[in-house]
Design a protein around this motif. Sequence first.
Motif, PDB file in Angstrom:
ATOM      1  N   PRO A  31      37.324 -18.617  22.279  1.00  0.00           N
ATOM      2  CA  PRO A  31      36.536 -17.726  23.370  1.00  0.00           C
ATOM      3  C   PRO A  31      35.059 -17.517  23.698  1.00  0.00           C
ATOM      4  CG  PRO A  31      38.801 -17.371  22.248  1.00  0.00           C
ATOM      5  CD  PRO A  31      37.882 -18.341  21.273  1.00  0.00           C
ATOM      6  N   ALA A  32      34.570 -16.640  22.631  1.00  0.00           N
ATOM      7  CA  ALA A  32      33.267 -16.228  22.036  1.00  0.00           C
ATOM      8  C   ALA A  32      32.402 -17.715  23.435  1.00  0.00           C
ATOM      9  CB  ALA A  32      32.534 -15.697  21.290  1.00  0.00           C
ATOM     10  N   GLY A  33      32.665 -18.730  22.837  1.00  0.00           N
ATOM     11  CA  GLY A  33      31.649 -19.872  23.539  1.00  0.00           C
ATOM     12  C   GLY A  33      32.252 -19.880  24.787  1.00  0.00           C
ATOM     13  N   VAL A  34      33.947 -19.959  25.468  1.00  0.00           N
ATOM     14  CA  VAL A  34      33.974 -19.981  26.935  1.00  0.00           C
ATOM     15  C   VAL A  34      33.447 -19.208  27.827  1.00  0.00           C
ATOM     16  CG1 VAL A  34      36.065 -20.646  27.993  1.00  0.00           C
ATOM     17  CG2 VAL A  34      35.434 -21.922  25.564  1.00  0.00           C
ATOM     18  N   VAL A  35      34.066 -17.670  27.749  1.00  0.00           N
ATOM     19  CA  VAL A  35      34.201 -16.971  28.376  1.00  0.00           C
ATOM     20  C   VAL A  35      32.703 -16.425  28.714  1.00  0.00           C
ATOM     21  CG1 VAL A  35      34.971 -14.241  28.379  1.00  0.00           C
ATOM     22  CG2 VAL A  35      36.828 -15.215  26.614  1.00  0.00           C
ATOM     23  N   PRO A  36      31.998 -15.867  28.101  1.00  0.00           N
ATOM     24  CA  PRO A  36      30.537 -15.916  29.377  1.00  0.00           C
ATOM     25  C   PRO A  36      30.201 -17.638  30.536  1.00  0.00           C
ATOM     26  CG  PRO A  36      29.751 -15.750  26.607  1.00  0.00           C
ATOM     27  CD  PRO A  36      31.826 -16.729  27.012  1.00  0.00           C
ATOM     28  N   LEU A  37      30.777 -18.517  29.722  1.00  0.00           N
ATOM     29  CA  LEU A  37      30.846 -19.927  30.586  1.00  0.00           C
ATOM     30  C   LEU A  37      31.567 -19.535  31.428  1.00  0.00           C
ATOM     31  CD1 LEU A  37      29.895 -22.234  28.467  1.00  0.00           C
ATOM     32  CD2 LEU A  37      28.411 -21.147  30.084  1.00  0.00           C
ATOM     33  N   VAL A  38      32.400 -18.714  31.703  1.00  0.00           N
ATOM     34  CA  VAL A  38      33.946 -19.099  32.965  1.00  0.00           C
ATOM     35  C   VAL A  38      33.161 -17.387  33.740  1.00  0.00           C
ATOM     36  CG1 VAL A  38      35.896 -17.757  33.035  1.00  0.00           C
ATOM     37  CG2 VAL A  38      35.996 -19.554  31.636  1.00  0.00           C
TER      38      VAL A  38
END
Length: 132
Positions: A105-112
């Motif tokens: 999730p740390a790789g996905v949430v900032p992009l979201v």
Amino acid sequence: MLIRSLAVLTAVVALVVALSIRFLADGAIEQVSGTVLYASMVYAAVVFLLPRQPPWTSGAIAVAFCWAVEFSQLTGAPAYLSERSLVARLALGVQFDLIDVFWYPAGVVPLVLLHTLLASKRPSARGAVNDY
């Protein structure tokens, strides 16, 4: 078209950063950054393949995919394939690591969040040209 172009750019940048870190660092930094950047590339792929999905839906799909790959490592199939293919090793990994489950999730949430911000800036008037 813009969203797909940004997805490709995001994936390329994540790959370059991941390979640079792999070349320059080792240990925990290499492991964690690889996990986070892998998840970022998965998110970019989801956005590229499903550009009309809302950012949070794309994020959920990306994290679910990463978790599915991670938990599949418990079967030994990814390790078997990884012995025979560098591509399989990069895409599927080798062995299960519970810590990775929390780093995806740390790789996905900032992009979201960035995707949500960019989408809110896009014109939403009826009849506006769709930029997908």
